[in-house]
Motif scaffolding. Structure first.
Motif: not given
Length: 384
Positions: A190-193, A333-339, A209-210
């Motif tokens: 998904s995306q920060f949009l 976006g935040i959770a995905g990047r942290l993991v 993008r996030t």
């Protein structure tokens, strides 16, 4: 160590309630305490009879998610008196009506659960708010997005029976969506949009993008290591309801640095509390260990809470006031990047809980994970 790609087998229940979101700048909190307390002390009935209520406080704001009719009766009259011309900060009620999704289930880590639940919705460009509680997770999204929410869940492998589909379209009380034990967040995203931006096709694209947008808007993580939290809940004991309510009110009157209360039908009150507030939730006892009274010395040996021995959490605050309320993909976006940025670490990926408020986000991690979590959020480190 739990596999970070394990998938949540979740049941999602749509609750038939129209919600409003109220933003109170933290500097105006003291002037809005009266309607907040009236939510907990209604003229008739009990606050726990409400279909849903979340009251959260952080360094940015006090945020209230509540039934629309209560927002109109308790908070709307304040807008004209508090929002005078020339003031930078103002109390606002979001223009949209919101719907609530209650998530129950197990089978994945807390971080992975956030990703699994938010990915299909962010992929579809749907704006959401996410609330992690002691018992469950809640997703809040605009009512106008209801059909898109259902379509997004179905397109990502959630199963929805035709019978329940019809019930949702008729805005009935509830419907259930089951998540299969297949698929992985690594293959979707998904995306920060900003509004109107085409949604992404991968989780990596979302993350890039996030964090690009967060950097452009000067959104940086803020941490106060003295703010130490426990995620807990009130004990299910009718005899202690009034004592628990009194403790919650005392906490609110002390203007905590961080606080969150979630009330939902069928569950005990769920709380995020600063450890320094825990003594307010202890019942004094006049008996000592020998069963004899101890004049002049109260012993605190009966807690109104369960879960207070769980790991201490440190909140990382993201001030999102510069972003549109309807922006999408923030949570995922935040959770995905942290993991993704920490899954190859020797200690495994960062585990987190997430709390959305109207104009802020709080990522809550264990103290041992704080340094690397902050580094990821500051730099957007990880696969590009």
């Amino acid at each position: 160590m739990e596999d970070s790609t394990s998938i949540l087998n979740a049941q999602i229940q749509f609750i038939d309630v129209q919600l409003s979101l109220v933003h109170i700048p933290i500097e105006l909190y003291s002037q809005c305490i009266h309607p907040i307390l009236r939510l907990l002390l209604p003229e008739s009935g009990n606050a726990q009879d409400l279909p849903f209520l979340n009251i959260s406080i952080n360094p940015v704001e006090a945020s209230v998610v509540l039934p629309k009719e209560l927002a109109n009766s308790l908070f709307r009259p304040l807008l004209s008196s508090l929002n005078t011309e020339g003031k930078d900060a103002s109390v606002t009620i979001a223009p949209d009506d919101y719907i609530l999704m209650f998530v129950s289930g197990s089978g994945s880590s807390p971080s992975q659960r956030v990703i699994d639940l938010t990915t299909p919705l962010a992929l579809a460009g749907i704006s959401i708010f996410f609330i992690t509680t002691y018992f469950s997770d809640y997703i809040i999204c605009p009512r106008r997005s209801q059909a898109a929410v259902i379509a997004a869940l179905k397109s990502q492998g959630f199963e929805l029976s035709e019978h329940d589909w019809g019930r949702i379209n008729q805005h009935s009380s509830q419907a259930y969506v089951n998540r299969p034990n297949t698929a992985s967040s690594d293959s979707s995203g998904s995306q920060f949009l900003a509004p109107g931006t085409p949604p992404p096709s991968t989780l990596s694209e979302l993350q890039v993008r996030t964090f690009n947008t967060l950097h452009k808007r000067n959104v940086v993580p803020s941490v106060n290591k003295e703010t130490r939290l426990v995620q807990c809940a009130g004990k299910d004991d009718k005899r202690q309801e009034h004592a628990l309510l009194l403790a919650i009110i005392k906490t609110l009157l002390c203007t905590p640095n961080f606080f969150s209360l979630t009330l939902s039908e069928g569950e005990s009150p769920s709380l995020l509390l600063e450890t320094r507030s825990l003594p307010l939730f202890e019942l004094p006892s006049s008996a000592n260990t020998n069963g004899r009274t101890s004049p002049g010395r109260a012993q605190y040996d009966q807690s109104l809470l369960m879960g207070t021995t769980s790991d201490t959490l440190i909140p990382i605050i993201l001030d999102l006031r510069t972003l549109p309320l309807e922006s999408t993909g923030i949570v995922c976006g935040i959770a995905g990047r942290l993991v993704d940025a920490t899954k190859t670490d020797i200690t495994g990926p960062v585990e987190m809980a997430y709390l959305s408020t109207t104009k802020a986000g709080a990522v809550m991690v264990m103290e041992d994970d704080l340094e690397r979590a902050v580094q990821v959020l500051e730099m957007g480190a990880g696969p590009q």
